[in-house]
Motif scaffolding. Sequence first.
Motif, mmCIF file in Angstrom:
data_model
loop_
_atom_site.group_PDB
_atom_site.id
_atom_site.type_symbol
_atom_site.label_atom_id
_atom_site.label_comp_id
_atom_site.label_asym_id
_atom_site.label_seq_id
_atom_site.Cartn_x
_atom_site.Cartn_y
_atom_site.Cartn_z
ATOM 1 N N LYS A 69 0.896 -1.216 -0.095
ATOM 2 C CA LYS A 69 0.039 0.075 0.134
ATOM 3 C C LYS A 69 0.764 1.236 0.012
ATOM 4 O O LYS A 69 1.996 1.401 0.413
ATOM 5 N N ASP A 71 0.712 3.879 1.821
ATOM 6 C CA ASP A 71 1.115 4.240 3.233
ATOM 7 C C ASP A 71 2.549 3.315 3.736
ATOM 8 O O ASP A 71 3.300 4.298 4.267
ATOM 9 N N ASN A 133 -3.862 4.441 -1.083
ATOM 10 C CA ASN A 133 -4.783 3.032 -0.654
ATOM 11 C C ASN A 133 -5.903 3.311 -0.408
ATOM 12 O O ASN A 133 -6.295 4.778 0.053
ATOM 13 N N ILE A 134 -6.985 2.552 0.022
ATOM 14 C CA ILE A 134 -8.409 2.766 0.229
ATOM 15 C C ILE A 134 -8.594 3.459 1.521
ATOM 16 O O ILE A 134 -9.239 4.502 1.743
ATOM 17 N N ARG A 135 -7.714 3.020 2.792
ATOM 18 C CA ARG A 135 -7.821 3.722 4.073
ATOM 19 C C ARG A 135 -7.648 5.220 3.732
ATOM 20 O O ARG A 135 -8.163 6.065 4.486
ATOM 21 N N VAL A 138 -10.246 7.082 2.095
ATOM 22 C CA VAL A 138 -11.492 7.073 3.063
ATOM 23 C C VAL A 138 -11.188 8.166 4.172
ATOM 24 O O VAL A 138 -12.366 9.079 4.490
ATOM 25 N N ASP A 139 -10.103 8.388 4.821
ATOM 26 C CA ASP A 139 -9.991 9.132 5.906
ATOM 27 C C ASP A 139 -9.760 10.490 5.233
ATOM 28 O O ASP A 139 -10.135 11.589 5.753
ATOM 29 N N LYS A 142 -13.455 11.666 4.338
ATOM 30 C CA LYS A 142 -14.238 11.736 5.562
ATOM 31 C C LYS A 142 -13.928 13.122 6.244
ATOM 32 O O LYS A 142 -14.525 14.038 6.465
ATOM 33 N N ILE A 151 -14.093 3.704 -3.958
ATOM 34 C CA ILE A 151 -13.010 4.181 -3.804
ATOM 35 C C ILE A 151 -12.346 2.989 -4.780
ATOM 36 O O ILE A 151 -12.094 1.779 -4.516
ATOM 37 N N GLU A 155 -4.935 -0.079 -5.067
ATOM 38 C CA GLU A 155 -5.192 -0.924 -4.285
ATOM 39 C C GLU A 155 -6.189 -2.180 -4.780
ATOM 40 O O GLU A 155 -5.799 -3.420 -4.348
ATOM 41 N N ASP B 149 -18.755 4.875 2.820
ATOM 42 C CA ASP B 149 -17.424 5.518 2.832
ATOM 43 C C ASP B 149 -16.502 4.754 1.881
ATOM 44 O O ASP B 149 -15.503 5.281 1.223
ATOM 45 N N ALA B 150 -16.855 3.675 1.419
ATOM 46 C CA ALA B 150 -16.155 2.730 0.359
ATOM 47 C C ALA B 150 -16.957 1.582 0.157
ATOM 48 O O ALA B 150 -17.649 1.252 0.734
ATOM 49 N N ILE B 151 -16.829 0.893 -0.970
ATOM 50 C CA ILE B 151 -17.302 -0.346 -1.530
ATOM 51 C C ILE B 151 -16.348 -1.437 -1.216
ATOM 52 O O ILE B 151 -15.427 -1.623 -2.074
ATOM 53 N N ALA B 173 -7.903 -3.749 4.066
ATOM 54 C CA ALA B 173 -8.014 -2.395 3.340
ATOM 55 C C ALA B 173 -8.287 -1.408 4.290
ATOM 56 O O ALA B 173 -8.015 -0.266 4.050
ATOM 57 N N LEU B 174 -8.878 -1.671 5.354
ATOM 58 C CA LEU B 174 -9.275 -0.787 6.517
ATOM 59 C C LEU B 174 -8.023 -0.554 7.270
ATOM 60 O O LEU B 174 -8.243 0.451 7.922
ATOM 61 N N MET B 175 -6.981 -1.247 7.094
ATOM 62 C CA MET B 175 -5.761 -1.410 7.897
ATOM 63 C C MET B 175 -6.109 -0.929 9.636
ATOM 64 O O MET B 175 -5.656 -0.447 10.324
#
Lengths: 240, 240
Positions: A69, A71, A133-135, A138-139, A142, A151, A155, B149-151, B173-175
């Motif tokens: 990822k 990150d 990456n997805i997280r 997302v962060d 938000k 998203i 990834e 927030d994501a799929i 994916a959410l870490m």
Amino acid sequence: MALPQVKAFVFDVFGTVVDWRGGVTREAKPFLARYGKADATPEALADTWRSGYVPAMLKVRNGERAFAKLDVLHRENLDALLPQFVADPQAVPLDVLDELNLAWHKLDPWPDSVSGLTRLKARHIIAPLSNGNIRLMVDMAKRGGLPWDAILGAEIAQTYKPTPDVYLRAVDALMLRPEEVCMVAAHNDDLASARRCGLKTAFVARPYERGPKQTIDLKAESDWDVIVNDMNELADAVGA
Amino acid sequence: MALPQVKAFVFDVFGTVVDWRGGVTREAKPFLARYGKADATPEALADTWRSGYVPAMLKVRNGERAFAKLDVLHRENLDALLPQFVADPQAVPLDVLDELNLAWHKLDPWPDSVSGLTRLKARHIIAPLSNGNIRLMVDMAKRGGLPWDAILGAEIAQTYKPTPDVYLRAVDALMLRPEEVCMVAAHNDDLASARRCGLKTAFVARPYERGPKQTIDLKAESDWDVIVNDMNELADAVGA
């Protein structure tokens, strides 16, 4: 009205939707005040950190290492730049570095991004097609109010732009033809790669993305399908 | 307050967040009026269509066929049920069947879903962890106002629940650690699979999901971490 056949807009994010340089500079400032060398500036740290981005992804793209990822790549690149900016790298606690690495999750949208995306979302699918990456995405969404429908990006494809599979995997997930998807970016090379995959292209000029001395991507360098100065102009152009 | 360590809620969707039986029945009604046998009912078509769901996914899960999106499996299962419900299957145009297949993209949220999810979203990440494919989830969310927030889910993992990789790929994916993620479902077997992967569990009772004659999942059958009757009760339980 431009691009009447397009059903989804997919977006480069770092530089196109959000201000990576301003955000990383903001987060690096208190870090350097505490741990930095006397002459270290947060702007230089941001630029150096970003300069490690493409080489790190290249190792994944050419198969030299398994997908990791962004990150993870950012964190490795942060370690690598510490000796240049920090007086005593060993004295920096790991949790401080982990927290600084989240600077990339806290980037502010450009002033036009939320309003433009919100308009586009009303009649189109909108999603990032980023190397983030997805997280991370997302962060960022938000915190900044980015109203993504999904998203997509690196990834999902398990590799990085500009490898074609990243664009094509997003098109596949959307169950659209490539020409029904428009890539939106402030970077000419990203759009060139998307066009080679059959996607439509929209250039959004961000000539200040890399700071006052930016030398590349100051303007559109090809006949992209739409060329605009911000996301609301994009929404105007496509009748959103 | 329940589940203080949980940072993300992931949701089963068909039956838990949306009313699949009501939605498919609604879409099947005009189809059967035009093409159906005299005694064919849209409720029976919905139930028969849904009954093909688990066997079709099993072929992917056990490696008998490559991953195919749920839209593809739904379309195959629609072809298979036509002789039972339609007077002359050959007389039905392909585009009519393709359109009917999109019934699954047009399912209405249960009355409490949007308000409950919106409350949960304020301080948690929320995402579907469904066997539905990304485009299906996006269309459903845009139509019904589901604020994901994501799929996440099957398409990311390239296999189907209850295979552990679907849950674990979402956690990755959410870490987050598995215990920082809570699976929300109206189905005891889904929650059992999630718990085996280390996730927290929330049962939302939907005893009318399969119609008035429902015999399974009428109530929680284990000591799930939270047991509620709708999404607002879930938001209440976790202090959202």
